[in-house]
Scaffold this active site. Sequence first.
Site, PDB file in Angstrom:
ATOM      1  N   GLN A  61       0.827  -1.204   0.000  1.00 34.96           N
ATOM      2  CA  GLN A  61       0.000   0.000   0.000  1.00 34.96           C
ATOM      3  C   GLN A  61       0.861   1.255   0.000  1.00 34.96           C
ATOM      4  O   GLN A  61       1.906   1.308   0.639  1.00 34.96           O
ATOM      5  CB  GLN A  61      -0.929  -0.006   1.222  1.00 34.96           C
ATOM      6  CG  GLN A  61      -2.101   0.946   1.082  1.00 34.96           C
ATOM      7  CD  GLN A  61      -3.261   0.563   1.987  1.00 34.96           C
ATOM      8  OE1 GLN A  61      -3.379  -0.578   2.401  1.00 34.96           O
ATOM      9  NE2 GLN A  61      -4.107   1.515   2.300  1.00 34.96           N
ATOM     10  N   SER A 111       3.648  -6.586   2.614  1.00 38.28           N
ATOM     11  CA  SER A 111       2.322  -6.503   3.206  1.00 38.28           C
ATOM     12  C   SER A 111       1.275  -7.097   2.271  1.00 38.28           C
ATOM     13  O   SER A 111       1.320  -8.296   1.986  1.00 38.28           O
ATOM     14  CB  SER A 111       1.997  -5.053   3.596  1.00 38.28           C
ATOM     15  OG  SER A 111       0.827  -4.980   4.374  1.00 38.28           O
ATOM     16  N   LEU A 112       0.345  -6.290   1.724  1.00 40.47           N
ATOM     17  CA  LEU A 112      -0.652  -6.854   0.821  1.00 40.47           C
ATOM     18  C   LEU A 112       0.009  -7.515  -0.384  1.00 40.47           C
ATOM     19  O   LEU A 112      -0.567  -8.416  -1.012  1.00 40.47           O
ATOM     20  CB  LEU A 112      -1.643  -5.782   0.354  1.00 40.47           C
ATOM     21  CG  LEU A 112      -1.191  -4.821  -0.753  1.00 40.47           C
ATOM     22  CD1 LEU A 112      -1.530  -5.333  -2.151  1.00 40.47           C
ATOM     23  CD2 LEU A 112      -1.791  -3.455  -0.556  1.00 40.47           C
ATOM     24  N   ARG A 122      -9.705  -7.729   3.660  1.00 39.51           N
ATOM     25  CA  ARG A 122      -8.568  -7.350   4.504  1.00 39.51           C
ATOM     26  C   ARG A 122      -8.536  -5.831   4.698  1.00 39.51           C
ATOM     27  O   ARG A 122      -8.334  -5.337   5.812  1.00 39.51           O
ATOM     28  CB  ARG A 122      -7.272  -7.826   3.848  1.00 39.51           C
ATOM     29  CG  ARG A 122      -5.988  -7.581   4.647  1.00 39.51           C
ATOM     30  CD  ARG A 122      -4.817  -8.200   3.881  1.00 39.51           C
ATOM     31  NE  ARG A 122      -3.526  -8.057   4.563  1.00 39.51           N
ATOM     32  CZ  ARG A 122      -2.680  -7.051   4.397  1.00 39.51           C
ATOM     33  NH1 ARG A 122      -3.002  -6.053   3.567  1.00 39.51           N
ATOM     34  NH2 ARG A 122      -1.526  -7.020   5.028  1.00 39.51           N
ATOM     35  N   HIS A 166      -0.304  -3.211  10.972  1.00 41.79           N
ATOM     36  CA  HIS A 166       0.813  -4.044  11.438  1.00 41.79           C
ATOM     37  C   HIS A 166       1.241  -3.746  12.871  1.00 41.79           C
ATOM     38  O   HIS A 166       2.422  -3.620  13.171  1.00 41.79           O
ATOM     39  CB  HIS A 166       2.004  -3.925  10.474  1.00 41.79           C
ATOM     40  CG  HIS A 166       1.694  -4.433   9.108  1.00 41.79           C
ATOM     41  ND1 HIS A 166       1.454  -5.766   8.849  1.00 41.79           N
ATOM     42  CD2 HIS A 166       1.552  -3.780   7.937  1.00 41.79           C
ATOM     43  CE1 HIS A 166       1.179  -5.913   7.555  1.00 41.79           C
ATOM     44  NE2 HIS A 166       1.229  -4.724   6.984  1.00 41.79           N
ATOM     45  N   GLN A 193       0.395 -11.924   9.905  1.00 40.57           N
ATOM     46  CA  GLN A 193       0.910 -10.736   9.196  1.00 40.57           C
ATOM     47  C   GLN A 193       0.098  -9.480   9.508  1.00 40.57           C
ATOM     48  O   GLN A 193       0.630  -8.366   9.489  1.00 40.57           O
ATOM     49  CB  GLN A 193       0.896 -11.024   7.689  1.00 40.57           C
ATOM     50  CG  GLN A 193       1.567  -9.972   6.831  1.00 40.57           C
ATOM     51  CD  GLN A 193       0.814  -9.763   5.526  1.00 40.57           C
ATOM     52  OE1 GLN A 193      -0.373  -9.451   5.527  1.00 40.57           O
ATOM     53  NE2 GLN A 193       1.509  -9.936   4.428  1.00 40.57           N
TER      54      GLN A 193
END
Length: 311
Positions: free
Chosen positions: A9, A94-95, A119, A203, A252
């Site tokens: 992102q 991440s994503l 998500r 996170h 995660q």
Amino acid sequence: MRAFVFPGQGSQKVGMGVELAEASAVARAVFEEVDEALSHKLSAIMREGPEDQLTLTENAQPAIMANAIATLRVLEEDFGVKLAEVGDCVAGHSLGEYTALCAVGAFDLATTARLLKLRGQAMQSAVPVGEGAMAALLGADIDTATALAAAAAQGQVCEVANDNDPGQVVISGHKGAIERAIAMVKDHGIKRGVLLPVSAPFHCSLMQPAADRMAEALAETSPGALALPLYANVTASKVTDPEEERALLVEQVTGRVRWRESVANMHADGFASFVELGGKVLTPMIRKIADEAETASLIAMEHLEAFAKSM
């Protein structure tokens, strides 16, 4: 050996994917399939905006994935360069880990889009707007960032969220704690702290409600076999077992993105070439972590053509 990596992102921008879609029916098919999977014209937001709609987490996450997978499909189908044949592992920030899993066949495109929309929604709703924040610490290593986060917490959540490269660490948590951390950077020998324009504290442990929702979703949608190994965010280690990866995807959400360690471990394991698909965010980080490695960012048709000719 060659690693293919996928951005997270922050890499979204209005107009993303437009050139690919105009040049390739393969790319257009990816965007259309994502629109259908989400019952939402995400491709129109990607193409035309408005920017505030594209930056909404529930839109940004599937949009970044769709753009990267469109780039990959064009490389594979229009230029004949198959990821499983020229690559040796994948990783994503991440994503981007979901994008990487889609790229190696563990999730199909529609499933990946739906998981990322969920998500995004889950992460956005986990903490009321205005209660959380994130900040980039420039000129910080992981040890100084960890010490600063502990000093600034004062009973609130303030944790390392992303260990991006040797000079950039991101912290996440309650807004008050993050603001205290920014005010304290000089005391810890850190060059600068910059509040990030995000709508939730990703996170960190405040994301536990989102992790619970993803655990439920992934219980019904386990990843399948991976065509190539993946280096996972929360362990910075190679994963080949789908069941292990399913648990890591849940972890995660609240866990640290160990990107610096992931790249360092890949490089130590013999990966001398890193190719970023659909962005140019990870490439500068990789150069700071493994300065001897070859890097490439494939975004436009000309990049894909040049890369295909080099194979």
